[in-house]
Design an enzyme around this catalytic site. Structure first.
Site, PDB file in Angstrom:
ATOM      1  N   GLY A  45      41.155 -37.688  15.620  1.00 53.38           N
ATOM      2  CA  GLY A  45      42.236 -38.603  15.971  1.00 53.38           C
ATOM      3  C   GLY A  45      43.062 -38.917  14.748  1.00 53.38           C
ATOM      4  O   GLY A  45      42.618 -38.682  13.615  1.00 53.38           O
ATOM      5  N   GLN A  50      48.439 -44.137   9.484  1.00 56.44           N
ATOM      6  CA  GLN A  50      47.731 -43.307   8.506  1.00 56.44           C
ATOM      7  C   GLN A  50      48.654 -42.336   7.780  1.00 56.44           C
ATOM      8  O   GLN A  50      48.306 -41.840   6.713  1.00 56.44           O
ATOM      9  CB  GLN A  50      46.606 -42.509   9.192  1.00 56.44           C
ATOM     10  CG  GLN A  50      45.477 -43.402   9.692  1.00 56.44           C
ATOM     11  CD  GLN A  50      44.367 -42.581  10.310  1.00 56.44           C
ATOM     12  OE1 GLN A  50      44.435 -42.232  11.481  1.00 56.44           O
ATOM     13  NE2 GLN A  50      43.345 -42.264   9.541  1.00 56.44           N
ATOM     14  N   CYS A  92      36.423 -42.169   8.817  1.00 55.71           N
ATOM     15  CA  CYS A  92      37.873 -42.312   8.964  1.00 55.71           C
ATOM     16  C   CYS A  92      38.537 -41.482   7.875  1.00 55.71           C
ATOM     17  O   CYS A  92      38.115 -41.512   6.714  1.00 55.71           O
ATOM     18  CB  CYS A  92      38.282 -43.783   8.817  1.00 55.71           C
ATOM     19  SG  CYS A  92      40.065 -44.039   8.958  1.00 55.71           S
ATOM     20  N   LEU A  93      39.579 -40.750   8.250  1.00 58.30           N
ATOM     21  CA  LEU A  93      40.302 -39.931   7.271  1.00 58.30           C
ATOM     22  C   LEU A  93      40.941 -40.799   6.190  1.00 58.30           C
ATOM     23  O   LEU A  93      41.247 -40.289   5.105  1.00 58.30           O
ATOM     24  CB  LEU A  93      41.371 -39.100   7.987  1.00 58.30           C
ATOM     25  CG  LEU A  93      40.837 -38.042   8.966  1.00 58.30           C
ATOM     26  CD1 LEU A  93      41.976 -37.455   9.798  1.00 58.30           C
ATOM     27  CD2 LEU A  93      40.079 -36.950   8.232  1.00 58.30           C
ATOM     28  N   HIS A 134      38.837 -46.696  17.786  1.00 61.56           N
ATOM     29  CA  HIS A 134      39.118 -46.507  16.356  1.00 61.56           C
ATOM     30  C   HIS A 134      40.640 -46.395  16.118  1.00 61.56           C
ATOM     31  O   HIS A 134      41.176 -47.019  15.197  1.00 61.56           O
ATOM     32  CB  HIS A 134      38.384 -45.244  15.877  1.00 61.56           C
ATOM     33  CG  HIS A 134      38.596 -44.879  14.450  1.00 61.56           C
ATOM     34  ND1 HIS A 134      37.622 -45.022  13.474  1.00 61.56           N
ATOM     35  CD2 HIS A 134      39.675 -44.346  13.810  1.00 61.56           C
ATOM     36  CE1 HIS A 134      38.107 -44.601  12.316  1.00 61.56           C
ATOM     37  NE2 HIS A 134      39.351 -44.187  12.485  1.00 61.56           N
ATOM     38  N   GLU A 135      41.315 -45.598  16.960  1.00 60.72           N
ATOM     39  CA  GLU A 135      42.771 -45.423  16.779  1.00 60.72           C
ATOM     40  C   GLU A 135      43.536 -46.695  17.150  1.00 60.72           C
ATOM     41  O   GLU A 135      44.514 -47.050  16.479  1.00 60.72           O
ATOM     42  CB  GLU A 135      43.283 -44.229  17.595  1.00 60.72           C
ATOM     43  CG  GLU A 135      42.610 -42.894  17.314  1.00 60.72           C
ATOM     44  CD  GLU A 135      42.485 -42.543  15.854  1.00 60.72           C
ATOM     45  OE1 GLU A 135      43.318 -42.995  15.044  1.00 60.72           O
ATOM     46  OE2 GLU A 135      41.523 -41.829  15.510  1.00 60.72           O
ATOM     47  N   HIS A 138      43.504 -48.951  14.297  1.00 62.24           N
ATOM     48  CA  HIS A 138      44.511 -48.596  13.282  1.00 62.24           C
ATOM     49  C   HIS A 138      45.865 -49.226  13.622  1.00 62.24           C
ATOM     50  O   HIS A 138      46.586 -49.687  12.729  1.00 62.24           O
ATOM     51  CB  HIS A 138      44.706 -47.073  13.210  1.00 62.24           C
ATOM     52  CG  HIS A 138      43.730 -46.352  12.316  1.00 62.24           C
ATOM     53  ND1 HIS A 138      43.598 -46.635  10.973  1.00 62.24           N
ATOM     54  CD2 HIS A 138      42.864 -45.344  12.564  1.00 62.24           C
ATOM     55  CE1 HIS A 138      42.688 -45.826  10.439  1.00 62.24           C
ATOM     56  NE2 HIS A 138      42.217 -45.030  11.390  1.00 62.24           N
TER      57      HIS A 138
HETATM   58  O1  GNR Z   1      37.917 -37.592  12.517  1.00 62.20           O
HETATM   59  C1  GNR Z   1      37.474 -38.703  12.792  1.00 62.20           C
HETATM   60  N1  GNR Z   1      36.202 -38.807  13.234  1.00 62.20           N
HETATM   61  C2  GNR Z   1      35.670 -39.956  13.804  1.00 62.20           C
HETATM   62  C3  GNR Z   1      34.300 -40.012  13.996  1.00 62.20           C
HETATM   63  C4  GNR Z   1      33.728 -41.107  14.568  1.00 62.20           C
HETATM   64  C5  GNR Z   1      34.524 -42.151  14.972  1.00 62.20           C
HETATM   65  C6  GNR Z   1      35.889 -42.124  14.771  1.00 62.20           C
HETATM   66  C7  GNR Z   1      36.458 -41.031  14.205  1.00 62.20           C
HETATM   67  S1  GNR Z   1      38.169 -40.970  13.991  1.00 62.20           S
HETATM   68  C8  GNR Z   1      38.306 -39.908  12.612  1.00 62.20           C
HETATM   69  C9  GNR Z   1      39.751 -39.582  12.311  1.00 62.20           C
HETATM   70  C10 GNR Z   1      40.493 -40.830  11.932  1.00 62.20           C
HETATM   71  O2  GNR Z   1      40.363 -41.396  10.894  1.00 62.20           O
HETATM   72  N2  GNR Z   1      41.288 -41.331  12.856  1.00 62.20           N
HETATM   73  O3  GNR Z   1      41.950 -42.483  12.627  1.00 62.20           O
HETATM   74 NI    NI Z   2      40.753 -43.543  11.118  1.00 63.41          NI
END
Ligand code: GNR
Ligand code: NI
Length: 169
Positions: A45, A50, A92-93, A134-135, A138
């Site tokens: 995601g 980001q 998270c990236l 998670h998104e 953000h």
């Molecule tokens: O690539 C991603 N892997 C992930 C693994 C577990 C829970 C959430 C994520 S999201 C993350 C990519 C990212 O940072 N998206 O905002």
């Molecule tokens: Ni993230």
């Protein structure tokens, strides 16, 4: 075009994003860039903040490109339903090199516009529900580390500060 992914500490990652008011050519370019950036990273995601854009857009693909039908784009998304609870490792990236167990809903239904401006409603369970949450975080200026408490949070934040001081963040 691949866009650089900002890291924990960048202001835009810690501030709520604004709704999109029109799907202009610039917005379509942003979405295409986000998809490319997500796949190259690689990630499941990516949210607009980001890549430094304070707008309520995210892309997701829990197959990371293996199944083109899994690619989702959401503009101005909102939760319709959330239930249950799962505890899994999350990364998270924008917080590279760190992982932690985070409580998330087991199921989440998201409503928003797709890339064509058409309303879509998508139900996710397990990893997709986790990704949605998670998104959406953000878009509200929240990173997974903000959902941690106590020693777990202190340890990660201290390590990030140290990396920052060393110019390695
Ligand atoms: O690539 C991603 N892997 C992930 C693994 C577990 C829970 C959430 C994520 S999201 C993350 C990519 C990212 O940072 N998206 O905002
Ligand atoms: Ni993230």
């Amino acid at each position: 075009m691949i866009r650089p992914i900002l890291r924990h500490g960048a202001g835009v990652l810690h501030t709520p994003a604004r709704p999109v008011d029109a799907i202009t050519p610039d917005i379509l370019q942003l979405i295409d860039d986000m998809i490319q950036t997500m796949y190259v990273a690689p990630g499941i995601g990516l949210a607009a903040p980001q890549v430094g854009v304070a707008l309520r857009i995210f892309v997701a693909d829990i197959s990371v490109g293996r199944n083109p039908a899994d690619l989702l784009t959401f503009i101005n998304p909102e939760f319709v339903e959330r239930d249950g609870m799962q505890l899994e490792e999350e990364g998270c990236l924008s917080v590279p090199g760190f992982e932690a167990t985070v409580a998330r809903p087991q199921r989440a239904v998201v409503r928003g516009l797709d890339r064509d401006g058409k309303e879509q409603i998508v139900e996710g369970t397990g990893l997709l529900a986790r990704c949605f949450q998670h998104e959406m975080d953000h878009l509200d200026g929240t990173l997974f580390v903000d959902r941690l408490r106590g020693l777990q949070k202190d340890l990660i934040v201290r390590k990030i500060r140290k990396l920052n001081r060393a110019g390695k963040w």
